[in-house]
Design a protein around this motif. Structure first.
Motif, PDB file in Angstrom:
ATOM      1  N   TRP A  71       0.849  -1.197   0.000  1.00  0.00           N
ATOM      2  CA  TRP A  71       0.000   0.000   0.000  1.00  0.00           C
ATOM      3  C   TRP A  71       0.874   1.232   0.000  1.00  0.00           C
ATOM      4  O   TRP A  71       2.091   1.140  -0.149  1.00  0.00           O
ATOM      5  CB  TRP A  71      -0.976  -0.027   1.186  1.00  0.00           C
ATOM      6  N   SER A 149      -5.891   4.229   0.477  1.00  0.00           N
ATOM      7  CA  SER A 149      -4.631   3.594   0.857  1.00  0.00           C
ATOM      8  C   SER A 149      -3.768   3.172  -0.324  1.00  0.00           C
ATOM      9  O   SER A 149      -2.607   2.817  -0.140  1.00  0.00           O
ATOM     10  CB  SER A 149      -4.919   2.359   1.719  1.00  0.00           C
ATOM     11  N   ASN A 150      -4.338   3.159  -1.538  1.00  0.00           N
ATOM     12  CA  ASN A 150      -3.628   2.624  -2.715  1.00  0.00           C
ATOM     13  C   ASN A 150      -3.189   1.174  -2.494  1.00  0.00           C
ATOM     14  O   ASN A 150      -2.178   0.723  -3.061  1.00  0.00           O
ATOM     15  CB  ASN A 150      -2.405   3.474  -3.069  1.00  0.00           C
ATOM     16  N   ALA A 151      -3.937   0.451  -1.686  1.00  0.00           N
ATOM     17  CA  ALA A 151      -3.575  -0.936  -1.380  1.00  0.00           C
ATOM     18  C   ALA A 151      -3.790  -1.838  -2.588  1.00  0.00           C
ATOM     19  O   ALA A 151      -4.731  -1.656  -3.372  1.00  0.00           O
ATOM     20  CB  ALA A 151      -4.396  -1.449  -0.202  1.00  0.00           C
ATOM     21  N   ASN A 166      -7.148  -4.432  -6.475  1.00  0.00           N
ATOM     22  CA  ASN A 166      -6.909  -3.085  -5.985  1.00  0.00           C
ATOM     23  C   ASN A 166      -8.034  -2.694  -5.035  1.00  0.00           C
ATOM     24  O   ASN A 166      -9.192  -3.060  -5.243  1.00  0.00           O
ATOM     25  CB  ASN A 166      -6.831  -2.098  -7.150  1.00  0.00           C
TER      26      ASN A 166
END
Length: 253
Positions: A71, A149-151, A166
């Motif tokens: 992340w 979070s851009n996880a 994503n």
């Protein structure tokens, strides 16, 4: 597309490119003994863009399954949770409070608990038992929102990356149920929830009318209660020390 530039990382993993025109690129990385990695890369005119990391997963047995969580810079702490069958109707739970083992039951383990952002956290499954495995993320630190979070979750079987998830851009809560694994079949769930209350399970599977569907729903409810109880009972009291995150840089001067 064609290769437009290549580079070699420093010993600590840091890499950089210069002289690239502004745009969106595909960044691919390779290292001996690791499965290849790829991610989008962004170049802006005259600026350095940090944090464009690529995670490479070590090659293991051709039968190993590996689940890799990464992340962004915030939040500081996302946690991997794997639940699965033990036989006799019981379930195991691998997470920061019970890292598991790959050499005996449950044949699944978490490599480390990353509490300082970026990841990676990797869960390895060395033997698949009959039944449904379920992989979930808990947003331990609580802020910013999980949707920001851009996880990313990557699933490898042997050397092959077989699925990528994503974090959803919508949803409210601290729990992300990512996918289920049964044998070699991956079933996406990809839902963010505020908690593991039974009433919130309707969105996971509407109208369970047959015995098999009802059994799946029952394990989902059990696993969610299991994770909820574990995260409440095993609060973290200290932040483990670890090496700083390795961050790639793309310049275009």
């Amino acid at each position: 597309g064609p290769v437009v530039a290549t580079t070699t990382t420093a010993g600590n993993g840091v890499y950089s490119f210069t002289g690239l025109a502004a745009g969106v690129y595909s960044l691919a990385a390779a290292a001996t003994g690791y499965a290849g990695g790829i991610r989008p890369g962004i170049v802006l005119g005259g600026n350095s863009i940090n944090g464009q990391d690529i995670t490479l997963s070590p090659l293991g047995s051709a039968d190993d399954w590996r689940i890799v969580l990464t992340w962004g810079s915030g939040p500081s702490d996302l946690d991997s949770h794997l639940t699965g069958p033990l036989g006799g109707g019981s379930r195991f739970h691998v997470f920061y409070g019970n890292s598991g083992t790959t050499t005996s039951s449950p044949f699944a383990s978490l490599d480390r608990d990353d509490t300082n952002a970026f990841g990676p956290e990797t869960i390895t499954i060395s033997a698949i038992l009959p039944g449904v495995y379920r992989y979930s993320i808990h947003h331990y630190s609580g802020s910013p929102d999980l949707t920001r979070s851009n996880a990313q979750v990557e699933v490898y079987h042997g050397a092959a990356r077989v699925a990528v998830f994503n974090v959803p851009s919508t949803g409210s809560g601290r729990y992300w149920t990512v996918f289920e694994l049964n044998g070699s079949t991956i079933t996406p769930i990809n839902m963010i929830q505020s908690g593991f209350e039974l009433g919130q399970q309707a969105g996971l599977r509407a109208a369970d009318t047959d015995g098999e569907a009802a059994a799946v729903t029952a394990t989902r409810r059990y696993d969610m209660d299991l994770i909820d109880a574990a995260t409440r009972a095993r609060a973290k009291t200290a932040t483990p020390s670890r090496a700083p995150a390795r961050r790639g840089v793309i310049d275009n001067f």
